[in-house]
Design a protein around this motif. Sequence first.
Motif, PDB file in Angstrom:
ATOM      1  N   GLN A 184       0.846  -1.182   0.000  1.00  0.00           N
ATOM      2  CA  GLN A 184       0.000   0.000   0.000  1.00  0.00           C
ATOM      3  C   GLN A 184       0.886   1.238   0.000  1.00  0.00           C
ATOM      4  O   GLN A 184       2.051   1.186   0.390  1.00  0.00           O
ATOM      5  CB  GLN A 184      -0.931  -0.002   1.218  1.00  0.00           C
ATOM      6  CG  GLN A 184      -1.904  -1.171   1.220  1.00  0.00           C
ATOM      7  CD  GLN A 184      -2.889  -1.131   2.369  1.00  0.00           C
ATOM      8  OE1 GLN A 184      -3.082  -0.098   3.015  1.00  0.00           O
ATOM      9  NE2 GLN A 184      -3.524  -2.273   2.643  1.00  0.00           N
ATOM     10  N   GLY A 185       0.335   2.358  -0.447  1.00  0.00           N
ATOM     11  CA  GLY A 185       1.115   3.574  -0.574  1.00  0.00           C
ATOM     12  C   GLY A 185       0.518   4.727   0.204  1.00  0.00           C
ATOM     13  O   GLY A 185      -0.693   4.759   0.463  1.00  0.00           O
ATOM     14  N   THR A 186       1.343   5.684   0.561  1.00  0.00           N
ATOM     15  CA  THR A 186       0.848   6.852   1.273  1.00  0.00           C
ATOM     16  C   THR A 186       0.082   7.790   0.351  1.00  0.00           C
ATOM     17  O   THR A 186      -0.729   8.597   0.811  1.00  0.00           O
ATOM     18  CB  THR A 186       2.011   7.622   1.909  1.00  0.00           C
ATOM     19  OG1 THR A 186       2.945   7.987   0.889  1.00  0.00           O
ATOM     20  CG2 THR A 186       2.714   6.782   2.957  1.00  0.00           C
ATOM     21  N   THR A 187       0.341   7.697  -0.945  1.00  0.00           N
ATOM     22  CA  THR A 187      -0.321   8.541  -1.939  1.00  0.00           C
ATOM     23  C   THR A 187      -0.478   7.750  -3.232  1.00  0.00           C
ATOM     24  O   THR A 187       0.097   6.671  -3.378  1.00  0.00           O
ATOM     25  CB  THR A 187       0.519   9.790  -2.271  1.00  0.00           C
ATOM     26  OG1 THR A 187       1.779   9.359  -2.811  1.00  0.00           O
ATOM     27  CG2 THR A 187       0.762  10.651  -1.046  1.00  0.00           C
ATOM     28  N   SER A 188      -1.213   8.296  -4.161  1.00  0.00           N
ATOM     29  CA  SER A 188      -1.175   7.765  -5.523  1.00  0.00           C
ATOM     30  C   SER A 188       0.216   7.997  -6.096  1.00  0.00           C
ATOM     31  O   SER A 188       0.881   8.982  -5.765  1.00  0.00           O
ATOM     32  CB  SER A 188      -2.217   8.466  -6.401  1.00  0.00           C
ATOM     33  OG  SER A 188      -3.519   8.155  -5.962  1.00  0.00           O
ATOM     34  N   ASP A 189       0.672   7.086  -6.936  1.00  0.00           N
ATOM     35  CA  ASP A 189       1.979   7.188  -7.584  1.00  0.00           C
ATOM     36  C   ASP A 189       3.129   7.200  -6.580  1.00  0.00           C
ATOM     37  O   ASP A 189       4.187   7.765  -6.840  1.00  0.00           O
ATOM     38  CB  ASP A 189       2.056   8.432  -8.478  1.00  0.00           C
ATOM     39  CG  ASP A 189       3.185   8.334  -9.508  1.00  0.00           C
ATOM     40  OD1 ASP A 189       3.475   7.214  -9.963  1.00  0.00           O
ATOM     41  OD2 ASP A 189       3.790   9.373  -9.840  1.00  0.00           O
ATOM     42  N   ALA A 190       2.925   6.549  -5.446  1.00  0.00           N
ATOM     43  CA  ALA A 190       4.021   6.441  -4.468  1.00  0.00           C
ATOM     44  C   ALA A 190       5.042   5.393  -4.882  1.00  0.00           C
ATOM     45  O   ALA A 190       6.177   5.398  -4.402  1.00  0.00           O
ATOM     46  CB  ALA A 190       3.460   6.093  -3.087  1.00  0.00           C
ATOM     47  N   ALA A 193      -4.642   0.652  -3.759  1.00  0.00           N
ATOM     48  CA  ALA A 193      -5.031   1.749  -4.654  1.00  0.00           C
ATOM     49  C   ALA A 193      -5.059   3.054  -3.871  1.00  0.00           C
ATOM     50  O   ALA A 193      -5.631   3.111  -2.774  1.00  0.00           O
ATOM     51  CB  ALA A 193      -6.404   1.474  -5.268  1.00  0.00           C
ATOM     52  N   GLY A 194      -4.425   4.082  -4.417  1.00  0.00           N
ATOM     53  CA  GLY A 194      -4.416   5.362  -3.716  1.00  0.00           C
ATOM     54  C   GLY A 194      -3.754   5.218  -2.360  1.00  0.00           C
ATOM     55  O   GLY A 194      -2.647   4.690  -2.243  1.00  0.00           O
ATOM     56  N   SER A 195      -4.448   5.644  -1.315  1.00  0.00           N
ATOM     57  CA  SER A 195      -3.926   5.577   0.049  1.00  0.00           C
ATOM     58  C   SER A 195      -4.941   4.915   0.967  1.00  0.00           C
ATOM     59  O   SER A 195      -6.146   5.138   0.825  1.00  0.00           O
ATOM     60  CB  SER A 195      -3.623   6.988   0.570  1.00  0.00           C
ATOM     61  OG  SER A 195      -3.498   7.004   1.975  1.00  0.00           O
ATOM     62  N   ASP A 249     -14.449  -0.482   2.156  1.00  0.00           N
ATOM     63  CA  ASP A 249     -13.245  -0.499   1.323  1.00  0.00           C
ATOM     64  C   ASP A 249     -12.922  -1.914   0.864  1.00  0.00           C
ATOM     65  O   ASP A 249     -12.958  -2.867   1.641  1.00  0.00           O
ATOM     66  CB  ASP A 249     -12.056   0.057   2.127  1.00  0.00           C
ATOM     67  CG  ASP A 249     -10.729  -0.158   1.412  1.00  0.00           C
ATOM     68  OD1 ASP A 249     -10.604   0.320   0.280  1.00  0.00           O
ATOM     69  OD2 ASP A 249      -9.846  -0.819   1.999  1.00  0.00           O
ATOM     70  N   ILE A 250     -12.581  -2.033  -0.431  1.00  0.00           N
ATOM     71  CA  ILE A 250     -12.132  -3.321  -0.963  1.00  0.00           C
ATOM     72  C   ILE A 250     -10.756  -3.201  -1.606  1.00  0.00           C
ATOM     73  O   ILE A 250     -10.207  -4.192  -2.081  1.00  0.00           O
ATOM     74  CB  ILE A 250     -13.127  -3.880  -2.009  1.00  0.00           C
ATOM     75  CG1 ILE A 250     -13.198  -2.977  -3.248  1.00  0.00           C
ATOM     76  CG2 ILE A 250     -14.498  -4.087  -1.387  1.00  0.00           C
ATOM     77  CD1 ILE A 250     -14.036  -3.539  -4.378  1.00  0.00           C
ATOM     78  N   ALA A 251     -10.205  -1.983  -1.627  1.00  0.00           N
ATOM     79  CA  ALA A 251      -8.965  -1.744  -2.375  1.00  0.00           C
ATOM     80  C   ALA A 251      -7.722  -1.749  -1.503  1.00  0.00           C
ATOM     81  O   ALA A 251      -6.628  -2.040  -1.991  1.00  0.00           O
ATOM     82  CB  ALA A 251      -9.057  -0.406  -3.112  1.00  0.00           C
ATOM     83  N   ASN A 252      -7.860  -1.427  -0.227  1.00  0.00           N
ATOM     84  CA  ASN A 252      -6.694  -1.319   0.652  1.00  0.00           C
ATOM     85  C   ASN A 252      -6.870  -2.162   1.910  1.00  0.00           C
ATOM     86  O   ASN A 252      -6.888  -3.381   1.833  1.00  0.00           O
ATOM     87  CB  ASN A 252      -6.439   0.159   0.973  1.00  0.00           C
ATOM     88  CG  ASN A 252      -5.935   0.933  -0.229  1.00  0.00           C
ATOM     89  OD1 ASN A 252      -4.895   0.617  -0.783  1.00  0.00           O
ATOM     90  ND2 ASN A 252      -6.664   1.964  -0.639  1.00  0.00           N
ATOM     91  N   MET A 253      -7.021  -1.513   3.048  1.00  0.00           N
ATOM     92  CA  MET A 253      -7.098  -2.259   4.309  1.00  0.00           C
ATOM     93  C   MET A 253      -8.347  -3.116   4.414  1.00  0.00           C
ATOM     94  O   MET A 253      -8.344  -4.144   5.094  1.00  0.00           O
ATOM     95  CB  MET A 253      -7.020  -1.292   5.494  1.00  0.00           C
ATOM     96  CG  MET A 253      -5.623  -0.791   5.783  1.00  0.00           C
ATOM     97  SD  MET A 253      -4.490  -2.152   6.216  1.00  0.00           S
ATOM     98  CE  MET A 253      -2.959  -1.232   6.439  1.00  0.00           C
ATOM     99  N   GLY A 254      -9.415  -2.736   3.720  1.00  0.00           N
ATOM    100  CA  GLY A 254     -10.610  -3.584   3.741  1.00  0.00           C
ATOM    101  C   GLY A 254     -10.309  -4.959   3.195  1.00  0.00           C
ATOM    102  O   GLY A 254     -10.758  -5.974   3.750  1.00  0.00           O
TER     103      GLY A 254
END
Length: 493
Positions: free
Chosen positions: A9-15, A135-137, A147-152
């Motif tokens: 996972q990233g802190t921002t998009s394009d990390a 995805a994203g942050s 959420d299904i993209a990160n911590m979810g």
Amino acid sequence: MNAQTLMIQGTTSDAGKSMLVTALCRWLSRQGIRVAPFKPQNMALNSVVSSNGGEIGRAQAVQAFAASLAPHTDMNPVLLKPNTDKSAQIIIHGHAIANMDACGFHDYKSIALNAVLESHARLAAQYERIIVEGAGSPAEINLRANDIANMGFAEAIDCPVILIADIDRGGVFAHLVGTLALLSESEQARIKGFVINRFRGDMALLQPGLDWLEQYTGKPVLGVLPYFQGLHLEAEDALPQTSDLIAPTQHEYLRIIVPALPRISNHTDFDPLRLHPQVKLQFIGPGEMIPPADLIILPGSKSVRADLEWLRQQGWERVIRRHLRYGGKLIGICGGFQMLGAVIHDPDRLEGEAGSTQGMAFFEMSTTLKPDKLLRNVQGTLVYQSVTVTGYEIHCGVTTFQKSYPPAIYLAEHTDGAMSEDGLIMGSYLHGLFESTEACAALLNWAGLKDNLQLSNYHAVCEAAFNRLADSIEQCLDTKQLYQLLNLQGSSA
């Protein structure tokens, strides 16, 4: 905790999430470990046709290639392709199911999660390890529910997470600590380490910050990746910067311009041209002066009618007609090809209000947008110089010619596209036209480049980038800790 899956996972998009997943896939694959990439939910207009005939994000296809695999829809079960700033086409397991606005998709996420978990389970049954891209942050508070993209997703399958941040943006320690602070207690525990990306400078000056970060958070810094000058890795969605790639040589070069459409799709079509030492390729954005060129390429579009109107507002149609009068060449790809016809009909409101838009009328043809999207990988012969070309089709339009034209490409069972009678205009539905070295050379020759230096194979360039990234894992990250996170203690660091 699920030791088979590791999530980035990233802190921002394009990390650097896509890049790190790609690097880890090649690093593990080189060691003989059967590894697959995975992104639960992607939002991108760059996509490919997978080996099983569905549509997935281009970044996951690149990661599959890095893992020496053919892309599969299970690697990206949910793909969102924006139609406007507020709505997107929803693609589940490779096939479009509906257009939804942001609120509609937010409510749909609980259903989409089932598709995500089904795909992950199938990959887990086939591969030894799975490297997941977020995805994203994960700290986007407004998107946390369902959420299904990160911590979810990470919580649903109980997997460890590495958090990556881009130091080139500035504020890297605030990004990492702030992201961590906005997570729940269980999510914080799930993060097993940090990676800092795009560092250029003296490590001795960075080290005190790394020591502080580890002491403050109690989590290890797994490594610092450098700023990779000249590395070619296909962009997930954002238009690329050309400055890092090969500059035109002292030899004659071809000037190519591409309008940066608001809903441009599959701009990775032009990466082989950006890499060519005898090509100067420019994406021309809104309000920018349109410079003289040898070749203009109209790219693919997710909203063809709206993007065609944008072209007219920006003065492109007038420029194109003048360009052709002076003998310049023009290529339209997919949506760009549809724009070259007389009219585009949208009776089913696939791209907005029902209606029709007048095209540029370079070909006597009409296109009707249909709900069923055509998805296929193809191989054929370029009519000009009779060389092999490979590509893929992703479009909703059915094009009908009112006049016979020479085709652009001969395929196994039919022809594709058209060539104008004066030989100045070419249209094709095929993405990936320039990836074959011979086809790229032939098309550049047609466009006016006579002394072609024959750039090395594009796929070889991509392979070199994958290996360079894998080398950076060995050189810059704590591989012992990576082995432990992946439950690969038996491997030697």
